[in-house]
Design a protein around this motif. Sequence first.
Motif, PDB file in Angstrom:
ATOM      1  N   ALA A 332       0.824  -1.214   0.000  1.00 19.33           N
ATOM      2  CA  ALA A 332       0.000   0.000   0.000  1.00 19.33           C
ATOM      3  C   ALA A 332       0.853   1.258   0.000  1.00 19.33           C
ATOM      4  O   ALA A 332       0.373   2.335  -0.376  1.00 19.33           O
ATOM      5  CB  ALA A 332      -0.929   0.001   1.209  1.00 19.33           C
ATOM      6  N   ARG A 333       2.122   1.116   0.391  1.00 25.58           N
ATOM      7  CA  ARG A 333       3.034   2.273   0.435  1.00 25.58           C
ATOM      8  C   ARG A 333       3.922   2.352  -0.806  1.00 25.58           C
ATOM      9  O   ARG A 333       4.721   3.267  -0.938  1.00 25.58           O
ATOM     10  CB  ARG A 333       3.911   2.194   1.689  1.00 25.58           C
ATOM     11  CG  ARG A 333       3.104   2.198   2.996  1.00 25.58           C
ATOM     12  CD  ARG A 333       3.999   2.347   4.205  1.00 25.58           C
ATOM     13  NE  ARG A 333       4.880   1.202   4.389  1.00 25.58           N
ATOM     14  CZ  ARG A 333       4.563   0.111   5.079  1.00 25.58           C
ATOM     15  NH1 ARG A 333       3.355  -0.002   5.623  1.00 25.58           N
ATOM     16  NH2 ARG A 333       5.425  -0.883   5.220  1.00 25.58           N
ATOM     17  N   MET A 334       3.777   1.399  -1.707  1.00 26.96           N
ATOM     18  CA  MET A 334       4.570   1.409  -2.943  1.00 26.96           C
ATOM     19  C   MET A 334       3.900   2.309  -3.976  1.00 26.96           C
ATOM     20  O   MET A 334       2.716   2.627  -3.856  1.00 26.96           O
ATOM     21  CB  MET A 334       4.687  -0.019  -3.499  1.00 26.96           C
ATOM     22  CG  MET A 334       5.431  -0.981  -2.607  1.00 26.96           C
ATOM     23  SD  MET A 334       5.470  -2.662  -3.350  1.00 26.96           S
ATOM     24  CE  MET A 334       6.305  -3.580  -2.054  1.00 26.96           C
ATOM     25  N   PRO A 335       4.665   2.731  -5.005  1.00 29.92           N
ATOM     26  CA  PRO A 335       4.062   3.552  -6.076  1.00 29.92           C
ATOM     27  C   PRO A 335       2.925   2.814  -6.764  1.00 29.92           C
ATOM     28  O   PRO A 335       3.117   1.718  -7.298  1.00 29.92           O
ATOM     29  CB  PRO A 335       5.231   3.791  -7.040  1.00 29.92           C
ATOM     30  CG  PRO A 335       6.461   3.612  -6.206  1.00 29.92           C
ATOM     31  CD  PRO A 335       6.119   2.557  -5.199  1.00 29.92           C
ATOM     32  N   GLN A 336       1.721   3.393  -6.744  1.00 27.89           N
ATOM     33  CA  GLN A 336       0.528   2.733  -7.255  1.00 27.89           C
ATOM     34  C   GLN A 336       0.305   3.020  -8.741  1.00 27.89           C
ATOM     35  O   GLN A 336       0.663   4.086  -9.236  1.00 27.89           O
ATOM     36  CB  GLN A 336      -0.698   3.203  -6.467  1.00 27.89           C
ATOM     37  CG  GLN A 336      -0.577   3.031  -4.961  1.00 27.89           C
ATOM     38  CD  GLN A 336      -0.576   1.590  -4.521  1.00 27.89           C
ATOM     39  OE1 GLN A 336      -1.478   0.832  -4.869  1.00 27.89           O
ATOM     40  NE2 GLN A 336       0.445   1.199  -3.755  1.00 27.89           N
ATOM     41  N   LEU A 337      -0.295   2.040  -9.415  1.00 25.67           N
ATOM     42  CA  LEU A 337      -0.704   2.245 -10.802  1.00 25.67           C
ATOM     43  C   LEU A 337      -2.067   2.922 -10.843  1.00 25.67           C
ATOM     44  O   LEU A 337      -2.829   2.862  -9.876  1.00 25.67           O
ATOM     45  CB  LEU A 337      -0.786   0.908 -11.542  1.00 25.67           C
ATOM     46  CG  LEU A 337       0.501   0.369 -12.184  1.00 25.67           C
ATOM     47  CD1 LEU A 337       1.573   0.107 -11.147  1.00 25.67           C
ATOM     48  CD2 LEU A 337       0.195  -0.915 -12.957  1.00 25.67           C
ATOM     49  N   GLU A 338      -2.359   3.559 -11.973  1.00 28.22           N
ATOM     50  CA  GLU A 338      -3.670   4.164 -12.129  1.00 28.22           C
ATOM     51  C   GLU A 338      -4.734   3.080 -12.174  1.00 28.22           C
ATOM     52  O   GLU A 338      -4.531   1.996 -12.717  1.00 28.22           O
ATOM     53  CB  GLU A 338      -3.725   4.987 -13.424  1.00 28.22           C
ATOM     54  CG  GLU A 338      -2.821   6.204 -13.415  1.00 28.22           C
ATOM     55  CD  GLU A 338      -2.938   7.014 -14.705  1.00 28.22           C
ATOM     56  OE1 GLU A 338      -3.816   6.664 -15.526  1.00 28.22           O
ATOM     57  OE2 GLU A 338      -2.166   7.964 -14.877  1.00 28.22           O
ATOM     58  N   LYS A 339      -5.901   3.382 -11.607  1.00 30.45           N
ATOM     59  CA  LYS A 339      -6.972   2.387 -11.544  1.00 30.45           C
ATOM     60  C   LYS A 339      -7.394   1.916 -12.933  1.00 30.45           C
ATOM     61  O   LYS A 339      -7.740   0.748 -13.118  1.00 30.45           O
ATOM     62  CB  LYS A 339      -8.168   2.970 -10.793  1.00 30.45           C
ATOM     63  CG  LYS A 339      -7.929   3.123  -9.291  1.00 30.45           C
ATOM     64  CD  LYS A 339      -9.184   3.603  -8.577  1.00 30.45           C
ATOM     65  CE  LYS A 339      -8.941   3.706  -7.074  1.00 30.45           C
ATOM     66  NZ  LYS A 339     -10.141   4.178  -6.340  1.00 30.45           N
ATOM     67  N   ALA A 340      -7.356   2.827 -13.905  1.00 31.37           N
ATOM     68  CA  ALA A 340      -7.751   2.445 -15.266  1.00 31.37           C
ATOM     69  C   ALA A 340      -6.791   1.405 -15.837  1.00 31.37           C
ATOM     70  O   ALA A 340      -7.209   0.488 -16.564  1.00 31.37           O
ATOM     71  CB  ALA A 340      -7.793   3.674 -16.163  1.00 31.37           C
ATOM     72  N   VAL A 341      -5.506   1.533 -15.520  1.00 33.31           N
ATOM     73  CA  VAL A 341      -4.509   0.572 -15.990  1.00 33.31           C
ATOM     74  C   VAL A 341      -4.745  -0.779 -15.334  1.00 33.31           C
ATOM     75  O   VAL A 341      -4.715  -1.839 -15.985  1.00 33.31           O
ATOM     76  CB  VAL A 341      -3.083   1.077 -15.692  1.00 33.31           C
ATOM     77  CG1 VAL A 341      -2.050  -0.004 -16.015  1.00 33.31           C
ATOM     78  CG2 VAL A 341      -2.795   2.343 -16.488  1.00 33.31           C
TER      79      VAL A 341
END
Length: 417
Positions: A332-341
Amino acid sequence: MAATEIVTFGCRLNAYESEVMRGHAEAAGLGNAIIFNTCAVTAEATRQARQAIRRARNERPDARIIVTGCAAQTDPAMFANMAEVDLVLGNHEKMTPESWNFGIGGSERVRVNDIMSVRETALHMIDGLTERTRAFVQVQNGCDHRCTFCIIPFGRGNSRSVPAGVVVEQVRRLVANGYSEIVLSGVDITSWGADLPSAPKLGNLVARILRLVPDLKRLRISSIDSIEVDPELLEVIAGDDRLMPHIHLSLQSGDNMILKRMKRRHAREDSIAFCTALRARRSDIVFGADIIAGFPTETGAMFENSLRIIDECGLTYLHVFPFSPRPGTPAARMPQLEKAVIKARARQLRLRGQERLATFLATEVGATRQVLMETGSSGRTEHFALVRFVQELTPGAIVRATISGRGDSHLEARLAA
């Protein structure tokens, strides 16, 4: 007084535990209540539980609403703060008879203790599972691993095993009550035995069940980590027809860097080698797997590795999970991807899974299979393929069927001559 209803979310272990709770609630004389046995594996699972609780309150305003399960264990305050909820029980508390006699209807609204302090898992004997034609048997609970995306250890605690003799006794009891198929269930089932004297392996338990319960017709094991499969388990899977030829793998990704960031214990090559070796030993075996789409930092090339491993492992059934950050986990603390991706990648994985399933179903047409009837008109083959019949048959029976056709996700059959 209205009957007590249990609404179960999530895994097979929850289904088994719901049956235990049913017995406790009935013994305590609990009536006009709705028990929600929740799942915390994704944010969507928790959202669905909350939505169901609100709907239940509207439909049955006078019912007592009790919430338990993994989501209640990991975030009891969230449910306690819902005006619709009367009581929140933790995962340990829900399995003890006294919890169903104490606190219900009183001022205490939360009974959730530290799950990490629980050191043993006692098997609660059941006679069957309501409205189910196969029975689940809990052999293990909790997990000692800490995958970076997973909140389940905080809902289930550390790994605890049920002694083999107790498991065998429960299997015998269920078979005597007419169940033809048993599913061994747990959170991290391949870790079974590590905390028991002499540290037996899962293969030892499976072999013992098959040897000591000769009347058991079909045995399945739930999701496994292939890297932890011991040689005896491999021998039993390959050599005993009563162990069904359908193995579900906790795969999660097909990319080695993502697997490392997930803190998984296998590489993609391990999974491919396992499937290849087992298929060489038992040619009719089929595999399913869990795969997460859009894990933090997943690039397009990394995602392609997950797509490729579906064919490289020869997977038939795919459980696709769009990545969902769980509060308190490293991912949860890592760089997140966009939800659309994430959504688009999940769609691609599901489409590939549908293609693989369609290919398998096409090869089944013309075959003769033993089908465990789940309803009067549908059941599952040895390979867990869904089969539909035109005629009405007896739920729970195993029938010999000829596969006459297929749909997009099921087979069509008639009774074999």
